[in-house]
Design a protein around this motif. Structure first.
Motif, mmCIF file in Angstrom:
data_model
loop_
_atom_site.group_PDB
_atom_site.id
_atom_site.type_symbol
_atom_site.label_atom_id
_atom_site.label_comp_id
_atom_site.label_asym_id
_atom_site.label_seq_id
_atom_site.Cartn_x
_atom_site.Cartn_y
_atom_site.Cartn_z
ATOM 1 N N PHE A 1 7.688 23.990 26.699
ATOM 2 C CA PHE A 1 7.203 23.640 27.745
ATOM 3 C C PHE A 1 5.770 24.344 28.015
ATOM 4 N N SER A 2 5.767 25.417 27.854
ATOM 5 C CA SER A 2 4.358 26.092 27.884
ATOM 6 C C SER A 2 3.324 25.763 26.875
ATOM 7 N N GLN A 3 3.703 25.315 25.705
ATOM 8 C CA GLN A 3 2.854 24.645 24.624
ATOM 9 C C GLN A 3 2.359 23.290 25.331
ATOM 10 N N ALA B 1 -1.380 19.538 27.706
ATOM 11 C CA ALA B 1 -1.730 18.725 28.910
ATOM 12 C C ALA B 1 -3.054 19.124 29.489
ATOM 13 N N ILE B 2 -3.371 20.412 29.735
ATOM 14 C CA ILE B 2 -4.426 20.894 30.239
ATOM 15 C C ILE B 2 -5.875 20.459 29.481
ATOM 16 N N THR C 1 -7.887 12.367 13.211
ATOM 17 C CA THR C 1 -8.425 11.182 13.941
ATOM 18 C C THR C 1 -8.489 11.575 15.319
ATOM 19 N N TYR C 2 -7.153 11.914 15.677
ATOM 20 C CA TYR C 2 -6.931 12.331 17.210
ATOM 21 C C TYR C 2 -7.806 13.595 17.561
ATOM 22 N N MET C 3 -8.001 14.575 16.798
ATOM 23 C CA MET C 3 -8.666 15.670 17.120
ATOM 24 C C MET C 3 -10.148 15.410 17.220
ATOM 25 N N GLY D 1 -9.950 25.016 23.497
ATOM 26 C CA GLY D 1 -9.618 25.604 22.022
ATOM 27 C C GLY D 1 -8.653 24.373 21.379
ATOM 28 N N TYR D 2 -7.802 24.957 20.896
ATOM 29 C CA TYR D 2 -6.873 24.135 20.066
ATOM 30 C C TYR D 2 -5.516 24.323 20.116
ATOM 31 N N PRO D 3 -5.028 23.802 21.291
ATOM 32 C CA PRO D 3 -3.502 24.039 21.602
ATOM 33 C C PRO D 3 -2.760 22.966 20.965
#
Length: 195
Positions: free
Chosen positions: A100-102, A107-108, A143-145, A134-136
């Protein structure tokens, strides 16, 4: 004996009154949560305490249920970027499990595209917000990134508040360091991006 019954009945009523909010939080359905405002969600946090609310909120999740898990709905709300849901994320984040934390971190990061000012204001207030630029992400396509990076940089260009200038620049630098699968000749990730 009649007096004992009255006392027992009074104790039972007090016990039911004491667990009332907990029962309400435990019986929250995904459809109720989907229609809940950030202020209503935060009222649950205030009434029950963040740790207790998170515990009740994610308890007994049935992976075979046809309904979406409550935590996924919360993540969708946070990703929409309203300041109220960003505040709610900050309040519950310290009490979430690793998965959930990840999800909150991702989401942020998504909310950064929609409400860069709101996210930048929250950076430094709660550790989950410090990963927004960053990179969560876990297992995302290149492509998404690339799309996320482009959209986030464009969103930062809309932030003009002098008080956020340092956070904006730091965020821009972190976004430019997002790794991609493409590599240049020297083996380092390469990414060409015009702002």
């Amino acid at each position: 004996m009649n007096g004992l019954r009255q006392i027992a009945h009074g104790v039972l009523l007090l016990g039911v009154a004491a667990i009332g909010p907990a029962v309400l939080a435990q019986s929250m359905t995904p459809s109720e949560l989907r229609n809940m405002s950030a202020s209503e969600f935060r009222q649950h946090i205030k009434d029950e305490g963040a740790q207790q609310f998170v515990r009740r909120f994610i308890k007994d999740i049935d992976p075979h249920s046809p309904e979406e898990p409550n935590y996924d709905i919360v993540l969708e709300h946070v990703a929409e970027g309203s300041s109220g849901w960003l505040q709610a994320a900050a309040e519950i984040a310290p009490y979430t499990d690793a998965t959930f934390s990840q999800g909150i971190r991702v989401a942020i990061a998504e909310a950064l595209v929609v409400n860069p000012t709101g996210v930048l204001r929250m950076i430094g207030s709660e550790e989950h917000f410090n990963d927004a630029c960053g990179y969560p992400y876990v297992r995302q396509t290149e492509t998404y990134m690339l799309r996320h990076k482009r959209e986030a940089l464009a969103a930062l260009n809309r932030v003009h508040q002098p008080a956020l200038a340092d956070k904006r620049e730091q965020c821009r630098k972190q976004l430019m360091d997002i790794p991609t699968a493409a590599a240049s000749d020297n083996g380092r990730p390469s990414f060409e991006m015009r702002e």
